[in-house]
Design a protein around this motif. Structure first.
Motif, short mmCIF file in Angstrom:
data_model
loop_
_atom_site.label_atom_id
_atom_site.label_comp_id
_atom_site.label_asym_id
_atom_site.label_seq_id
_atom_site.Cartn_x
_atom_site.Cartn_y
_atom_site.Cartn_z
N UNK A 1 -3.09 -29.30 30.62
CA UNK A 1 -2.69 -28.02 30.01
C UNK A 1 -3.58 -26.91 30.55
N UNK A 2 -2.95 -25.85 31.01
CA UNK A 2 -3.69 -24.73 31.57
C UNK A 2 -4.68 -24.14 30.56
N UNK A 3 -4.31 -24.13 29.28
CA UNK A 3 -5.17 -23.56 28.25
C UNK A 3 -6.33 -24.47 27.88
N UNK A 4 -6.31 -25.72 28.31
CA UNK A 4 -7.39 -26.66 28.01
C UNK A 4 -8.47 -26.53 29.08
N UNK A 5 -9.34 -25.52 28.90
CA UNK A 5 -10.37 -25.21 29.89
C UNK A 5 -11.33 -26.38 30.11
N UNK A 6 -11.64 -27.12 29.05
CA UNK A 6 -12.57 -28.24 29.18
C UNK A 6 -12.00 -29.31 30.10
N UNK B 1 -6.23 -28.14 42.11
CA UNK B 1 -4.95 -27.64 41.61
C UNK B 1 -3.99 -27.51 42.79
N UNK B 2 -2.82 -28.14 42.64
CA UNK B 2 -1.82 -28.08 43.71
C UNK B 2 -0.51 -27.43 43.25
N UNK B 3 -0.41 -27.10 41.97
CA UNK B 3 0.81 -26.47 41.46
C UNK B 3 0.69 -26.15 39.99
N UNK B 4 1.75 -25.53 39.47
CA UNK B 4 1.77 -25.10 38.07
C UNK B 4 3.20 -25.12 37.56
N UNK B 5 3.37 -25.52 36.31
CA UNK B 5 4.66 -25.43 35.62
C UNK B 5 4.48 -24.53 34.41
N UNK B 6 5.48 -23.72 34.12
CA UNK B 6 5.39 -22.77 33.00
C UNK B 6 5.49 -23.43 31.64
N UNK C 1 7.63 -31.44 27.28
CA UNK C 1 8.62 -31.32 26.21
C UNK C 1 9.36 -29.98 26.27
N UNK C 2 9.09 -29.20 27.32
CA UNK C 2 9.74 -27.90 27.46
C UNK C 2 9.11 -26.81 26.60
N UNK C 3 7.94 -27.09 26.04
CA UNK C 3 7.24 -26.11 25.20
C UNK C 3 6.48 -25.13 26.09
N UNK C 4 6.19 -23.94 25.57
CA UNK C 4 5.52 -22.90 26.38
C UNK C 4 4.01 -23.13 26.54
N UNK C 5 3.64 -24.33 26.98
CA UNK C 5 2.25 -24.66 27.26
C UNK C 5 2.16 -25.03 28.74
#
Length: 150
Positions: free
Chosen positions: A106-111, A123-128, A132-136
């Motif tokens: 998760x992008x928001x999980x900095x740790x 990091x090789x990519x990112x999904x929005x 589960x299709x949630x905005x995380x």
């Protein structure tokens, strides 16, 4: 510390570790999302991965790692055992014994992001959205250079 295959009888304890770990590291998750995930973790996700757990010399589970198709799908450490090398131990095992080369975080999980970058993932990519299709948003990481764990 040693690593063992997780047994079905371990699943309730693993779910407790999962929830405690998520509450400690995923403060961006809504309570309803966490409650929605709990039965899925227990009834589907544990059975969908090669699940290993780290145990201390008393046989207590300190954390666990689930691998599928060369990817770490779950890595959760008991809050009491965090920062003591359990995660690195599990990931080193996953790389060496289970052929892991990738992980999503998760992008928001900095740790978690910092942990994986520190041990050699990039990091090789990112999904929005998450699985589960949630905005995380998820960051896709791969082991592209020599890991500090090898």
């Amino acid at each position: 510390m040693n690593i063992e295959n997780a047994e079905k009888s371990d699943h309730p304890k693993l779910l407790d570790i999962w929830e405690a770990s998520v509450r400690a590291t995923h403060d961006f998750l809504k309570e309803e999302d966490l409650q929605e995930l709990k039965p899925l973790i227990l009834e589907q996700y544990f059975d969908a991965v090669d699940l290993r757990c780290a145990k201390n010399n008393k046989g207590e589970i300190l954390g666990f790692c689930g691998v599928h198709d060369g990817a770490i799908e779950m890595l959760f450490i008991s809050p009491d055992a965090r920062g003591k090398g359990v995660g690195a131990f599990l990931v080193a095992h996953a790389i060496k014994e289970q052929g892991v080369t990738k992980v999503d975080v998760n992008e928001q999980n900095e740790q978690a992001k910092g942990f994986y970058l520190h041990i050699g993932f990039s990091v090789i990519g990112r999904s929005a959205v998450d699985g589960q299709g949630k905005p995380y948003p998820l960051l896709h990481l791969a082991l592209l250079k020599f890991s500090t764990l090898q």
